[in-house]
Design a protein around this motif. Structure first.
Motif, short mmCIF file in Angstrom:
data_model
loop_
_atom_site.label_atom_id
_atom_site.label_comp_id
_atom_site.label_asym_id
_atom_site.label_seq_id
_atom_site.Cartn_x
_atom_site.Cartn_y
_atom_site.Cartn_z
N VAL A 81 38.02 44.62 39.54
CA VAL A 81 37.26 45.22 38.44
C VAL A 81 37.40 46.75 38.49
CG1 VAL A 81 34.93 45.61 37.54
CG2 VAL A 81 35.64 43.32 38.26
N ALA A 82 37.38 47.29 39.70
CA ALA A 82 37.34 48.74 39.84
C ALA A 82 38.60 49.40 39.30
CB ALA A 82 37.14 49.12 41.31
N ASP A 83 39.79 48.84 39.62
CA ASP A 83 41.00 49.55 39.20
C ASP A 83 41.98 48.67 38.44
OD1 ASP A 83 41.83 47.91 41.19
OD2 ASP A 83 42.42 49.51 42.59
N GLY A 84 41.56 47.44 38.10
CA GLY A 84 42.42 46.59 37.27
C GLY A 84 43.62 46.04 38.01
N ARG A 85 43.73 46.28 39.31
CA ARG A 85 44.89 45.83 40.07
C ARG A 85 44.90 44.30 40.15
NH1 ARG A 85 45.43 45.36 45.51
NH2 ARG A 85 43.30 46.14 45.71
N LEU A 86 46.10 43.69 39.96
CA LEU A 86 46.24 42.23 40.03
C LEU A 86 46.14 41.78 41.49
CD1 LEU A 86 46.95 39.67 38.35
CD2 LEU A 86 49.34 40.11 38.93
N VAL A 87 45.24 40.84 41.80
CA VAL A 87 45.11 40.41 43.20
C VAL A 87 45.52 38.96 43.40
CG1 VAL A 87 43.35 42.07 43.92
CG2 VAL A 87 42.66 39.94 42.78
N GLY A 88 45.59 38.22 42.31
CA GLY A 88 45.97 36.82 42.51
C GLY A 88 45.83 36.05 41.22
N ALA A 89 45.88 34.71 41.35
CA ALA A 89 45.75 33.87 40.16
C ALA A 89 45.15 32.54 40.56
CB ALA A 89 47.13 33.65 39.54
N GLU A 90 44.41 31.93 39.60
CA GLU A 90 43.87 30.59 39.86
C GLU A 90 44.82 29.57 39.24
OE1 GLU A 90 39.92 29.87 38.40
OE2 GLU A 90 39.96 27.76 38.98
N ALA A 117 47.29 36.34 45.89
CA ALA A 117 46.71 35.09 46.41
C ALA A 117 46.74 34.04 45.30
CB ALA A 117 45.28 35.32 46.86
N VAL A 118 46.81 32.76 45.71
CA VAL A 118 46.73 31.68 44.73
C VAL A 118 45.48 30.86 45.05
CG1 VAL A 118 48.21 30.10 46.04
CG2 VAL A 118 47.98 29.83 43.56
N SER A 119 44.67 30.60 43.99
CA SER A 119 43.45 29.79 44.20
C SER A 119 43.70 28.37 43.69
CB SER A 119 42.28 30.38 43.39
OG SER A 119 42.04 31.69 43.82
N VAL A 120 43.36 27.41 44.51
CA VAL A 120 43.54 26.00 44.13
C VAL A 120 42.18 25.30 44.21
CG1 VAL A 120 44.69 23.83 44.68
CG2 VAL A 120 45.88 26.01 45.04
N ASN A 121 41.87 24.53 43.14
CA ASN A 121 40.59 23.82 43.12
C ASN A 121 40.67 22.52 43.91
OD1 ASN A 121 38.78 25.27 41.08
ND2 ASN A 121 40.79 25.22 40.10
N LEU A 122 39.64 22.27 44.70
CA LEU A 122 39.54 20.97 45.39
C LEU A 122 38.38 20.18 44.76
CD1 LEU A 122 39.99 21.81 49.17
CD2 LEU A 122 41.67 20.92 47.56
#
Lengths: 167, 788
Positions: free
Chosen positions: B545-554, B608-613
């Motif tokens: 949120v602070a700098d708009g930098r991409l950190v990952g994806a769901e 990072a990649v987020s995966v739902n369990l």
């Protein structure tokens, strides 16, 4: 003769330590099928008479007719006296023999010994099953001692023997 | 003189001749007595009766052992049953070998009874010997009972036969002795003066007679002793049918004292159980005729009814006058009780005592017929427990069983006596409201009551559990004309009740069938979707949120159906969870996401990649952590780049298996995020217990963030909570700049939503990421300033 006797006792004692003969305190009912449990207040060592114990005690032969069989079968087993001795049963004790179906008969240990009671495990080389009065059957040398052929001795011939309770 | 002497001689010779004749007759009788007496000692030898009674006794013990084993008695393993059978086998040859007298009744001999017994045992032996258990095998029990019945009957007749034979022989001997004594007395009185030899002989004979009688008495005692120890008992009455003797066994079984029985009339002590048999029995008694196996009901010491089975035959004195009855009896209360119990077991569910499925089906068929006949409606209610599995998993099977019993009790409480209630299996119950007025209203009211009473908490030990129930209602004949159709309709209604959120009831409606068919079709399609390459993973970017930098994806699962087009996850994920398809789908998604993320290299190397369990994966995947480790190893993705998203409900269940899985995730180095935080019942306790890294704030809070001050307060509190626990916070569903600004103000760490990027294919995501990076690098100072 005394030397040989001592040897036998020692051997029996040693064998007892490593065999199932000396059962030690076991809960009632824990004895496997096909075994006779010898217990009660008058036994020095509770024991379980099964095939292994029989081998340790030394199986003997007895050829006799019986009121329930044909001809003169050859029985294999062990004299009751030997079993009582192994269990350390003192003279003057009373024995209650209990069968699988809860038939029970009581007699004096000395009397049964005098009448040469014999615990048969095999008949003509075949192991006795429950269907033919096994696994253990208390018989007497009727052929050799015809005077034992009486109703009262027949009443002592407990088959499908499960326990000997010594009082 | 010579005439006188001659006359005297004639007299003397005549008398001597008579004496000789009498002596001869006496000797003949004496020989008979001795023979009879020796016969007697054999006759009274208890061995005969003993061998018959023991065979009956072992037969009953075998049957009882088998019945108890079949009925599930844990004290009777199958080995006991086999041992009883062996003992019974061993008794059979003794029937003839041990019985010294030839018992015969109505043409039946012991040898015949033995042959019947041998045939019967041969018949059942292979089936009984060649198995290791017969638990629940009522058919076997019935077969064995049927095969043994003729044996039982023959042995019972032999017992009666023995009593009769024994009595006949005893009476004969006594008659012989008595008549001999009379004859002897006459002879002795007449010739006492004539010859001393006669006296000596007579004395000798009297001794023989006394001995014979003593032997008879001794055998009688032996017999009484036997009678007291046998499993059946003997009884005797006088001519008024007043009991003069019963063996001890009756008193042991019934608990009655001798004074309670003796002196009372047989007909007072016990009355016939069945009317027809009772009339025959009364007529037999009145006519002094024998009767056999009459079942009577008497009372035990505590006044409890006892069923006894008696046979008897009349006894006549030497003069032929009726003296009373003598017979045998047996207490069959326990046997009948056991038979009743087995009949009950066959028709009822053993756990709850409700009807079982087969019996319920009979009731249902009858109710349908009645409804058709009277033109009125009947209602079928199917219900199952919503939370049974959880109770079973959490508290164990004993608690589950206790819960089912409690459910049965509560159901009994709300149903009327005329309604049939059954447990169909598992946690499935059924109730039947038979045809009557306003069934529909009644059935709905009943369904409502059932939902209400089962919605109350259940006490399990010291804890409480909520099971809840869903109910489906179908009416006959409107929803089905036969049991099958009606059950199916009720099942569909139940299914619908569950779909609609459980803890409620639904009345069947015809379109429910269509819906289900549609779902089935969808399920079939979904099953094949993966093989046919219709499934794909889309990635939705997550930024700081602070700098708009991409950190990952769901990673989000997508299904594109060739005809129906894209099918929303909200439709197919619940279906996959319900059918268990989520397990292969989940594994596939995990592998695919790791493989895709491993391809994010270079500038994107840190994403990072987020995966739902799914909760279902936690509950049913054997080794979830192992699957994760496998996916990481296969793709080569660093564990720190994988975030697993778990919903709160998974952690709330508080199961050791969940805890173990979470700990293994941590050990692997994988990060954990709580998905949809705040949407369910949040309990902060689990946040302390479980090592979580991220909180994903539910989109419902973000939607009205800039308009609703309450939502803003809640989101602020959640962010503070995250900060104080050292957790990153991620806002979901961010769609406007205003929302993003608001989140920045509240101190939220990361954001995800249409504003930043929609879910997109991996290839698109790669392009997006590259572009986004360049864009943020360029505008970062500006964005940072705008946010600040």
């Amino acid at each position: 003769m005394p030397i040989r006797r001592r040897c036998l006792i020692t051997w029996l004692g040693l064998a007892g330590l490593t065999s199932p003969l000396l059962a030690g305190p076991r809960p009632a009912g824990a004895v496997a099928r096909g075994a006779v449990r010898i217990h009660g207040p008058k036994v020095a060592r509770e024991l379980v008479l099964d095939d292994a114990a029989l081998a340790v005690l030394g199986a003997e032969d007895l050829a006799t007719r019986t009121p329930w069989t044909e001809g003169v079968p050859r029985f294999g087993g062990v004299p009751l006296a030997k079993v009582l001795k192994a269990a350390g049963v003192a003279g003057g004790s009373s024995v209650r023999a209990i069968a699988l179906n809860d038939y029970a008969v009581e007699f004096s240990a000395d009397e049964a010994t005098a009448k040469s009671a014999f615990l048969a495990r095999t008949m003509d080389g075949r192991k006795l099953t429950v269907r033919d009065k096994g696994p253990f059957w208390m018989i007497f040398p009727w052929s050799e001692r015809p005077e034992l052929d009486t109703a009262s001795v027949q009443a002592l011939s407990v088959w499908q023997l499960r326990e000997l309770e010594i009082h | 003189m010579s005439g006188v002497r001659k006359a005297w001689r004639v007299w003397v010779y005549g008398l001597l001749l008579l004496a000789l004749g009498a002596l001869g007759a006496d000797a003949w009788r004496g020989a008979e007595i001795v023979h009879a007496a020796s016969n007697q000692s054999r006759i009274y030898d208890a061995a005969t009766a003993w061998s018959i009674m023991q065979a009956r006794y072992e037969l009953e013990r075998f049957r009882e052992a088998l019945a108890r084993h079949v009925a599930g008695d844990p004290g009777v393993p199958y080995d006991d049953v086999r041992e009883r059978l062996d003992i019974l086998w061993s008794r059979v040859p003794l029937l003839t070998k041990e019985a010294p007298i030839a018992v015969e009744i109505d043409g039946l001999t012991l040898a015949e009874a033995q042959a019947v017994a041998e045939d019967a045992l041969e018949a059942i032996d292979p089936e009984l010997s060649g198995r290791a258990s017969a638990r629940g095998d009522l058919a076997l029990l019935e077969r064995v009972t049927a095969v043994l019945e003729p044996v039982r009957e023959r042995l019972a007749r032999c017992t009666t036969g023995f009593v009769l034979t024994r009595q006949r022989l005893f009476d004969e001997t006594r008659r012989t002795i008595l008549s001999t004594e009379r004859l002897h007395n006459t002879t002795f009185g007449g010739f006492l003066a004539v010859t001393a030899t006669l006296l000596a002989l007579a004395l000798a004979e009297a001794t023989v007679a006394r001995r014979a009688e003593a032997a008879a008495v001794a055998s009688e005692q032996r017999f009484k002793h036997f009678a007291h120890s046998a499993s059946d008992w003997l009884w005797e009455t006088d001519a008024d049918l007043k009991l003069t003797f019963v063996s001890e066994r009756w008193r042991t079984v019934s608990g009655l004292r001798e004074a309670d029985i003796l002196g009372r009339r047989l007909t007072e002590v016990a009355k016939p159980t069945e009317e027809a048999a009772g009339r025959r029995y009364a007529a037999d008694l009145a006519g002094h005729r024998p009767f056999r196996d009459v079942v009577l009901t008497g009372r035990g010491a505590a006044g409890e009814p006892r069923m006894i089975q008696v046979s008897g035959s009349p006894v006549s004195g030497p003069d032929g006058v009726f003296r009373g009855y003598r017979g045998v009896g047996a207490d069959i209360t326990d046997r009948l009780g056991q038979e009743r119990r087995i009949r009950f077991l066959a028709r009822h569910d053993s756990l709850t005592g409700l009807l079982n499925r087969a019996t319920f089906q009979e009731h249902l068929t009858l109710a349908i017929d009645a409804a058709a006949r009277d033109g009125r409606e009947a209602a079928l209610l199917l219900l199952d427990l919503d939370g049974f599995k959880e109770v079973n998993d959490t508290f164990g099977h004993d608690a589950g069983d206790a819960l089912l019993r409690e459910v049965a009790d509560r159901l009994r409480g709300v149903l009327r006596a005329s309604d049939a209630l059954a447990r169909l299996g598992g946690d499935e119950f059924a109730a039947l409201v038979p045809a009557g007025c306003e069934v529909e209203g009644n059935a709905e009211q009943l369904a409502r009551r059932i939902v209400a009473v089962l919605g109350q908490p259940f006490a399990i030990g010291e804890q409480e559990a909520r099971a809840g129930a869903s109910v489906g209602v179908a009416l006959c004949p409107s929803h089905g004309h036969d049991a099958e159709a009606l059950l199916k309709a009720a099942d569909l209604a139940l299914y619908r009740a569950k779909q609609d959120g459980r803890g409620r009831y639904r009345l069947f409606a015809p379109e429910m069938g269509d819906e289900l068919r549609h779902r089935r079709a969808l399920e079939r399609e979904l099953r094949r979707a993966a093989e046919r390459g219709q499934l794909d993973l889309h990635y939705q970017p997550i930024v700081e949120v602070a700098d708009g930098r991409l950190v990952g994806a769901e990673a989000l699962l997508r299904w594109r159906h060739p005809e129906l087009g894209p099918i929303p996850p909200s439709l197919f994920v619940p279906l996959a969870e319900e059918t268990g398809l989520i397990l292969p789908l989940g594994r596939w998604a995990l592998e695919r996401a790791c493989r895709d993320a491993a391809g994010w290299t270079g500038e994107l190397g840190g994403l990072a990649v987020s995966v739902n369990l799914s909760p279902v994966q936690f509950a049913h995947e054997d080794d979830l952590a192992g699957e994760v480790a496998k996916a990481l190893a296969a793709s080569g993705l660093a564990a720190g780049r994988l975030v697993l998203e778990i919903t709160e409900t998974v952690l709330m269940r508080d199961q050791p298996a969940v805890m173990a899985a979470v700990e293994r995730f941590r050990a692997l180095g994988v990060r954990l995020a709580i998905d949809d935080f705040g949407a369910g019942y949040s309990s902060l306790a689990y946040l302390r217990r479980f090592p979580v890294d991220k909180l994903k704030l539910d989109r419902s809070f973000v939607r009205d963030l800039e308009r609703d001050p309450e939502d803003r307060k809640i989101v602020g509190a959640m962010i503070l909570l995250g900060q104080s626990l050292g957790l990153e916070t991620v806002a979901e569903g961010v769609e406007s700049q205003a929302q993003l600004r608001c989140l920045a103000d509240l101190g939220c760490d990361q954001a995800q939503g249409y504003l930043i990027g929609r879910p997109m294919r991996n290839a698109d995501f790669l392009r997006f990421a590259a572009f986004h990076r360049r864009a943020t690098d360029a505008v970062r100072p500006g964005l940072a300033a705008a946010v600040a």
